[in-house]
Scaffold this active site. Structure first.
Site, PDB file in Angstrom:
ATOM      1  N   LYS A 269       0.889  -1.059  -0.005  1.00  0.00           N
ATOM      2  CA  LYS A 269       0.003   0.027   0.028  1.00  0.00           C
ATOM      3  C   LYS A 269       0.889   1.113  -0.067  1.00  0.00           C
ATOM      4  O   LYS A 269       2.064   1.119   0.430  1.00  0.00           O
ATOM      5  CB  LYS A 269      -0.903   0.123   1.120  1.00  0.00           C
ATOM      6  CG  LYS A 269      -1.937  -0.904   1.190  1.00  0.00           C
ATOM      7  CD  LYS A 269      -2.854  -0.688   2.508  1.00  0.00           C
ATOM      8  CE  LYS A 269      -4.037  -1.724   2.557  1.00  0.00           C
ATOM      9  NZ  LYS A 269      -5.006  -1.647   1.429  1.00  0.00           N
ATOM     10  N   ARG A 343     -10.136 -11.316   2.097  1.00  0.00           N
ATOM     11  CA  ARG A 343     -11.348 -12.468   1.589  1.00  0.00           C
ATOM     12  C   ARG A 343     -10.407 -14.022   1.696  1.00  0.00           C
ATOM     13  O   ARG A 343     -11.151 -14.956   1.843  1.00  0.00           O
ATOM     14  CB  ARG A 343     -11.240 -12.070   0.159  1.00  0.00           C
ATOM     15  CG  ARG A 343     -10.223 -11.972  -0.704  1.00  0.00           C
ATOM     16  CD  ARG A 343     -10.627 -11.417  -2.013  1.00  0.00           C
ATOM     17  NE  ARG A 343     -10.524  -9.860  -1.888  1.00  0.00           N
ATOM     18  CZ  ARG A 343     -10.852  -8.940  -2.807  1.00  0.00           C
ATOM     19  NH1 ARG A 343     -11.259  -9.380  -4.098  1.00  0.00           N
ATOM     20  NH2 ARG A 343     -10.980  -7.722  -2.456  1.00  0.00           N
TER      21      ARG A 343
HETATM   22  N1  BES Z   1      -8.223  -3.604   4.479  1.00  0.00           N
HETATM   23  C1  BES Z   1      -8.240  -3.405   3.061  1.00  0.00           C
HETATM   24  C2  BES Z   1      -9.534  -2.528   2.596  1.00  0.00           C
HETATM   25  C3  BES Z   1      -9.371  -1.241   2.619  1.00  0.00           C
HETATM   26  C4  BES Z   1      -8.721  -0.386   1.843  1.00  0.00           C
HETATM   27  C5  BES Z   1     -10.184  -0.494   3.906  1.00  0.00           C
HETATM   28  C6  BES Z   1      -8.770   1.170   2.235  1.00  0.00           C
HETATM   29  C7  BES Z   1      -9.936   1.067   3.992  1.00  0.00           C
HETATM   30  C8  BES Z   1      -9.442   1.790   3.151  1.00  0.00           C
HETATM   31  C9  BES Z   1      -8.081  -4.445   2.065  1.00  0.00           C
HETATM   32  O1  BES Z   1      -7.455  -5.580   2.584  1.00  0.00           O
HETATM   33  C10 BES Z   1      -7.684  -4.053   0.674  1.00  0.00           C
HETATM   34  O2  BES Z   1      -6.542  -3.860   0.843  1.00  0.00           O
HETATM   35  N2  BES Z   1      -8.482  -4.205  -0.389  1.00  0.00           N
HETATM   36  C11 BES Z   1      -7.884  -3.901  -1.539  1.00  0.00           C
HETATM   37  C12 BES Z   1      -8.626  -5.005  -2.369  1.00  0.00           C
HETATM   38  C13 BES Z   1      -7.813  -4.841  -3.942  1.00  0.00           C
HETATM   39  C14 BES Z   1      -6.258  -5.252  -3.851  1.00  0.00           C
HETATM   40  C15 BES Z   1      -8.814  -5.874  -4.996  1.00  0.00           C
HETATM   41  C16 BES Z   1      -8.428  -2.612  -1.921  1.00  0.00           C
HETATM   42  O3  BES Z   1      -9.791  -2.352  -1.616  1.00  0.00           O
HETATM   43  O4  BES Z   1      -7.595  -1.691  -2.333  1.00  0.00           O
HETATM   44 MN    MN Z   2      -5.545  -5.544   2.093  1.00  0.00          MN
END
Ligand code: BES
Ligand code: MN
Ligand code: ZN
Length: 487
Positions: A269, A343
């Site tokens: 991230k 997931r």
């Molecule tokens: N924990 C995050 C979801 C999230 C992202 C919550 C931003 C709050 C703010 C989750 O694990 C994640 O990173 N999801 C990705 C999925 C993508 C890689 C398909 C996302 O939402 O960017």
């Molecule tokens: Mn994530």
């Protein structure tokens, strides 16, 4: 905080402040009759119109035993339900505790129900919460110590409602404390310890599956996420069983995402805002909070909570994009993005929940940024394979003031998860990201009635609200506990 029911007229109530709700476009409520000079002047000045969130304080009110009289705006009467009352009380607590008020009394006007008393107490407990556990010198909170409800006597009903409200909101604050813990102070094993301690205190069963056990069982999806961290994973299982054998064979399973920190893994991230990812175990914290309430409220059906707890890290052992893992259910998954880790841990927990005999499954997870794009910070995204179950969940959520929006899950979205090399991919592309994530989970619950709640937008407040502090919200705790109670 202490709670008291006061069966006395408002003017006799002894407190630092007594609050009365005042509606927009309505004359003074009868409780304020002996303070009508103040009130008429206030209204004429347009300083107070009765809008939601407004507060006006009169010091040393004549003919009142309390030190202050507070008019609290209730908005339009027609829209003033128990959810609005909960927020109005929380708003007043947050404003008044800052002024050093320790004992606050609220008038429960005629016509108010036990549900209103419950909501008022919840508002007081939730409004009293500050996420300042780690501030040693400049504590922001000057907590309220006593909350009184001024009501007409009605046997045990109100007493019970006050107790229920206290239990539910304290459980929610327990969840908020957990979600606020930084990842260095709440690793997967420490989360398991907190769950164990809560279970012991509440006389619930608790079992924690360690890495070896999960390997034996074949939880390859969960373990793939965990392998990048020096902190070992844990699958936390907390069980409630009713004292008398239940009339149905229904068994509710509550599954909560427990990523104690989400760096994204190798699909890392951006640095900006990454600190917030300590909250990525908010779903897990919510199901544990719900169990704390359930243990005390004692619903008639068995409830099992499962929290897959891992840390999603980068490192020499971390899984790579393109890795293929085998889930507990036997399906293979191509990990195209290591940041879609929630997931992966949830599918193994959902499969395990079914093996433990859960007949109905509800999961809560900070699963996608896409749900925040879709619904902002207001509504939970709700997905299901069973409209009846979702309708029940949404009805309870409404009375609890936890907003939910029914999201689609048409078959057409399923193909987004196709993989060239495994049974499915763990991501479905940019568009409809919250839906493809939900479909991924759905592939593992089969025909078991299931509801998925994406709480990425609602588990955390980036800015304080008048009725709630900045930070963890504890969303879902009351809805889950109430759902079990009403089963
Ligand atoms: N924990 C995050 C979801 C999230 C992202 C919550 C931003 C709050 C703010 C989750 O694990 C994640 O990173 N999801 C990705 C999925 C993508 C890689 C398909 C996302 O939402 O960017
Ligand atoms: Mn994530
Ligand atoms: Zn995550």
């Amino acid at each position: 905080m202490e709670f008291k029911l006061i069966y006395q007229p408002l003017d006799r109530a002894e407190a630092d402040a007594v609050a009365v709700v005042v509606f927009e476009e309505e004359p003074a409520p009868p409780e304020l009759k002996s303070a009508h000079a103040w009130f008429d002047e206030l209204r004429a000045s347009a300083e107070f119109t009765g809008k939601t969130g407004e507060l006006s304080i009169l010091h040393q009110p004549q003919k009142f035993a309390a030190k202050r009289l507070v008019a609290a705006g209730g908005g339009k009467r027609a829209a003033f339900d128990s959810a609005a009352l909960r927020r109005a009380v929380a708003t007043s607590v947050r404003a008044l505790k800052q002024k050093g008020i320790k004992r606050l009394a609220w008038v429960l006007a005629a016509g108010h129900t036990a549900a209103d008393a419950e909501a008022a107490v919840e508002g007081a407990v939730l409004g009293n919460f500050e996420p300042d556990a780690y501030k040693t010198s400049t504590k922001e909170s000057k907590p309220l110590e006593e909350f009184h409800l001024i009501a007409a006597p009605n046997g045990a009903e109100l007493e019970e409602a006050v107790e229920r409200g206290r239990i539910l909101a304290e459980a929610q604050n327990f969840t908020r404390d957990l979600a606020n813990e930084p990842a260095n102070r709440l690793t997967p094993l420490l989360l398991a310890e907190r769950a164990r301690a809560m279970a012991a205190e509440m006389a619930l069963e608790c079992e924690v599956l360690d890495q070896d056990r999960m390997r034996q069982l074949g939880m390859g999806a969960l373990l793939g996420v965990a392998q990048g961290s020096a902190e070992p994973p844990a699958l936390i299982v907390v069980r409630y069983k009713p004292a008398t054998p239940p009339k149905t064979s229904d068994h509710l399973g509550l599954v909560g995402k427990g990523v104690t920190f989400d760096t994204g893994g190798v699909s890392i991230k951006p640095a900006d805002g990454m600190e917030k990812m300590k909250y990525d175990m908010s779903g897990g914290a919510a199901v544990l909070g719900a169990m704390k309430a359930i243990a005390q409220l004692k619903p008639a059906i068995p409830v099992t909570a499962l929290v897959p707890a891992v840390e999603n890290m980068v490192g020499g052992r971390a899984q790579r994009p393109g890795d293929i893992v085998t889930s507990l259910a036997g399906k293979t998954v191509e990990v195209l993005n290591t940041d879609a880790e929630g997931r992966l841990i949830l599918i193994d927990a959902l499969t395990y929940a079914q093996r433990l005999g859960c007949t109905h499954l509800i999961d809560a997870a900070t699963l996608t940024g896409a749900i925040v794009v879709a619904l902002g910070y207001v509504n939970i995204g709700a997905f299901t394979n069973n409209e009846d179950l979702l309708a029940r969940v949404m009805a309870v959520a409404k009375t609890e003031g936890e907003k939910m929006w029914h999201m689609p899950l048409d078959d057409d979205y399923k193909e987004l998860l196709k993989s060239a090399f495994a049974d499915m991919a763990n991501i479905g592309g940019r568009w409809g990201g919250a839906i493809s994530a939900a479909w991924f989970l759905r592939e593992f619950v089969g025909e078991t009635p299931w509801v998925h709640l994406d709480i990425a937008g609602t588990a955390w407040l980036d800015d304080a609200k008048p009725y709630m502090a900045k930070g963890p919200t504890g969303v879902c705790v009351r809805t889950f506990a109430k759902l079990a109670m009403g089963w």
